[in-house]
Design a protein around this motif. Structure first.
Motif, PDB file in Angstrom:
ATOM      1  N   THR A 220       0.820  -1.222   0.000  1.00  0.00           N
ATOM      2  CA  THR A 220       0.000   0.000   0.000  1.00  0.00           C
ATOM      3  C   THR A 220       0.848   1.263   0.000  1.00  0.00           C
ATOM      4  O   THR A 220       0.458   2.263  -0.571  1.00  0.00           O
ATOM      5  CB  THR A 220      -0.967   0.042   1.199  1.00  0.00           C
ATOM      6  N   ASN A 221       2.004   1.222   0.659  1.00  0.00           N
ATOM      7  CA  ASN A 221       2.928   2.357   0.551  1.00  0.00           C
ATOM      8  C   ASN A 221       4.329   1.932   0.949  1.00  0.00           C
ATOM      9  O   ASN A 221       4.519   0.893   1.594  1.00  0.00           O
ATOM     10  CB  ASN A 221       2.469   3.559   1.382  1.00  0.00           C
ATOM     11  N   ALA A 222       5.292   2.715   0.531  1.00  0.00           N
ATOM     12  CA  ALA A 222       6.689   2.435   0.871  1.00  0.00           C
ATOM     13  C   ALA A 222       7.399   3.747   1.161  1.00  0.00           C
ATOM     14  O   ALA A 222       7.085   4.785   0.559  1.00  0.00           O
ATOM     15  CB  ALA A 222       7.386   1.717  -0.282  1.00  0.00           C
ATOM     16  N   ASP A 223       8.335   3.676   2.089  1.00  0.00           N
ATOM     17  CA  ASP A 223       9.149   4.843   2.444  1.00  0.00           C
ATOM     18  C   ASP A 223      10.607   4.392   2.486  1.00  0.00           C
ATOM     19  O   ASP A 223      10.946   3.473   3.236  1.00  0.00           O
ATOM     20  CB  ASP A 223       8.702   5.382   3.807  1.00  0.00           C
ATOM     21  N   ILE A 224      11.429   5.008   1.652  1.00  0.00           N
ATOM     22  CA  ILE A 224      12.837   4.597   1.512  1.00  0.00           C
ATOM     23  C   ILE A 224      13.731   5.766   1.884  1.00  0.00           C
ATOM     24  O   ILE A 224      13.481   6.900   1.467  1.00  0.00           O
ATOM     25  CB  ILE A 224      13.126   4.175   0.054  1.00  0.00           C
ATOM     26  N   THR A 225      14.767   5.473   2.645  1.00  0.00           N
ATOM     27  CA  THR A 225      15.795   6.471   2.940  1.00  0.00           C
ATOM     28  C   THR A 225      17.131   5.981   2.405  1.00  0.00           C
ATOM     29  O   THR A 225      17.551   4.859   2.726  1.00  0.00           O
ATOM     30  CB  THR A 225      15.928   6.720   4.457  1.00  0.00           C
ATOM     31  N   ILE A 226      17.759   6.789   1.581  1.00  0.00           N
ATOM     32  CA  ILE A 226      19.075   6.457   1.025  1.00  0.00           C
ATOM     33  C   ILE A 226      20.108   7.302   1.763  1.00  0.00           C
ATOM     34  O   ILE A 226      19.954   8.521   1.882  1.00  0.00           O
ATOM     35  CB  ILE A 226      19.128   6.765  -0.487  1.00  0.00           C
ATOM     36  N   VAL A 227      21.138   6.639   2.286  1.00  0.00           N
ATOM     37  CA  VAL A 227      22.177   7.343   3.040  1.00  0.00           C
ATOM     38  C   VAL A 227      23.420   7.436   2.153  1.00  0.00           C
ATOM     39  O   VAL A 227      24.061   6.423   1.860  1.00  0.00           O
ATOM     40  CB  VAL A 227      22.486   6.620   4.362  1.00  0.00           C
TER      41      VAL A 227
ATOM     42  N   ALA B 279      20.796   1.936   2.361  1.00  0.00           N
ATOM     43  CA  ALA B 279      19.391   2.324   2.209  1.00  0.00           C
ATOM     44  C   ALA B 279      18.545   1.547   3.199  1.00  0.00           C
ATOM     45  O   ALA B 279      18.858   0.396   3.536  1.00  0.00           O
ATOM     46  CB  ALA B 279      18.907   2.059   0.784  1.00  0.00           C
ATOM     47  N   GLN B 280      17.508   2.210   3.669  1.00  0.00           N
ATOM     48  CA  GLN B 280      16.538   1.581   4.560  1.00  0.00           C
ATOM     49  C   GLN B 280      15.156   1.769   3.958  1.00  0.00           C
ATOM     50  O   GLN B 280      14.900   2.791   3.312  1.00  0.00           O
ATOM     51  CB  GLN B 280      16.577   2.246   5.938  1.00  0.00           C
ATOM     52  N   ALA B 281      14.295   0.790   4.177  1.00  0.00           N
ATOM     53  CA  ALA B 281      12.942   0.894   3.627  1.00  0.00           C
ATOM     54  C   ALA B 281      11.933   0.364   4.636  1.00  0.00           C
ATOM     55  O   ALA B 281      12.209  -0.593   5.371  1.00  0.00           O
ATOM     56  CB  ALA B 281      12.826   0.100   2.331  1.00  0.00           C
ATOM     57  N   ALA B 282      10.792   1.007   4.655  1.00  0.00           N
ATOM     58  CA  ALA B 282       9.641   0.509   5.405  1.00  0.00           C
ATOM     59  C   ALA B 282       8.476   0.383   4.419  1.00  0.00           C
ATOM     60  O   ALA B 282       8.294   1.253   3.560  1.00  0.00           O
ATOM     61  CB  ALA B 282       9.268   1.464   6.524  1.00  0.00           C
ATOM     62  N   VAL B 283       7.753  -0.721   4.558  1.00  0.00           N
ATOM     63  CA  VAL B 283       6.679  -1.012   3.613  1.00  0.00           C
ATOM     64  C   VAL B 283       5.450  -1.476   4.392  1.00  0.00           C
ATOM     65  O   VAL B 283       5.567  -2.188   5.384  1.00  0.00           O
ATOM     66  CB  VAL B 283       7.121  -2.114   2.621  1.00  0.00           C
ATOM     67  N   ASN B 284       4.311  -1.035   3.938  1.00  0.00           N
ATOM     68  CA  ASN B 284       3.053  -1.514   4.479  1.00  0.00           C
ATOM     69  C   ASN B 284       2.383  -2.374   3.416  1.00  0.00           C
ATOM     70  O   ASN B 284       2.327  -1.976   2.251  1.00  0.00           O
ATOM     71  CB  ASN B 284       2.182  -0.310   4.836  1.00  0.00           C
TER      72      ASN B 284
END
Ligand code: MG
Length: 158
Positions: A92-99, A148-153
């Protein structure tokens, strides 16, 4: 409803293209890996698979399998998404952070979002991609690698 998280790191080396979020980014170095080493998509896929308790990308796409050598992670993302759909889940959604200390990623963020939204068949406002530096601290800050880190629902279809 379920949540998943993913994390990935690749080393920056000479003689490789830099591909992040399916975008080829002009830079003097690229990420080293068996596939195209797209660190953001790898974290995203692990978050998707993790949310569904379907293992990880190492299990789905083993790095001793030559068919995955230098493969586009956009294609792997498509396959990972098919895998979770087959198991009755939808992102339903994803949030990614690239370091990443260098290069500056902000000009490429929108294209990354479009790429991911396209593969997952989601509106672009369901896909967040962010980039941050570490104020020159640690391996990302020293330009040795990118993480990179990701959170997904996901939701499970009834
Ligand atoms: Mg990886």
């Amino acid at each position: 409803m379920r949540i998943g998280m993913g994390y990935d790191v690749h080393r920056l080396v000479d003689g490789r293209d830099l591909i992040i979020g399916g975008v080829k980014i002009p830079y003097e170095k690229g990420l080293l890996g068996h596939s195209d080493a797209d660190v953001a998509l790898h974290a995203l896929m692990d978050a998707m698979l993790g949310a569904c308790a379907l293992g990880d990308i190492g299990k789905l796409f083993p790095d001793n399998d030559m068919s995955f050598k230098d493969i586009s992670s956009m294609l792997l993302l498509k396959r990972a998404n098919e895998k979770i759909l087959e198991n009755g889940f939808t992102v339903t959604n994803a949030d990614i952070t690239i370091v990443c200390q260098k290069p500056k990623l902000s000009p490429f963020i929108q294209k990354m979002r479009e790429n991911i939204a396209g593969v997952l068949s989601l509106p672009i406002d369901r896909i967040s991609v962010k980039a941050t530096t570490t104020e020159k601290l640690g391996f990302e800050g020293e330009g040795l690698g990118i993480s990179a880190q990701a959170a997904v629902n996901v939701i499970q279809k009834i």
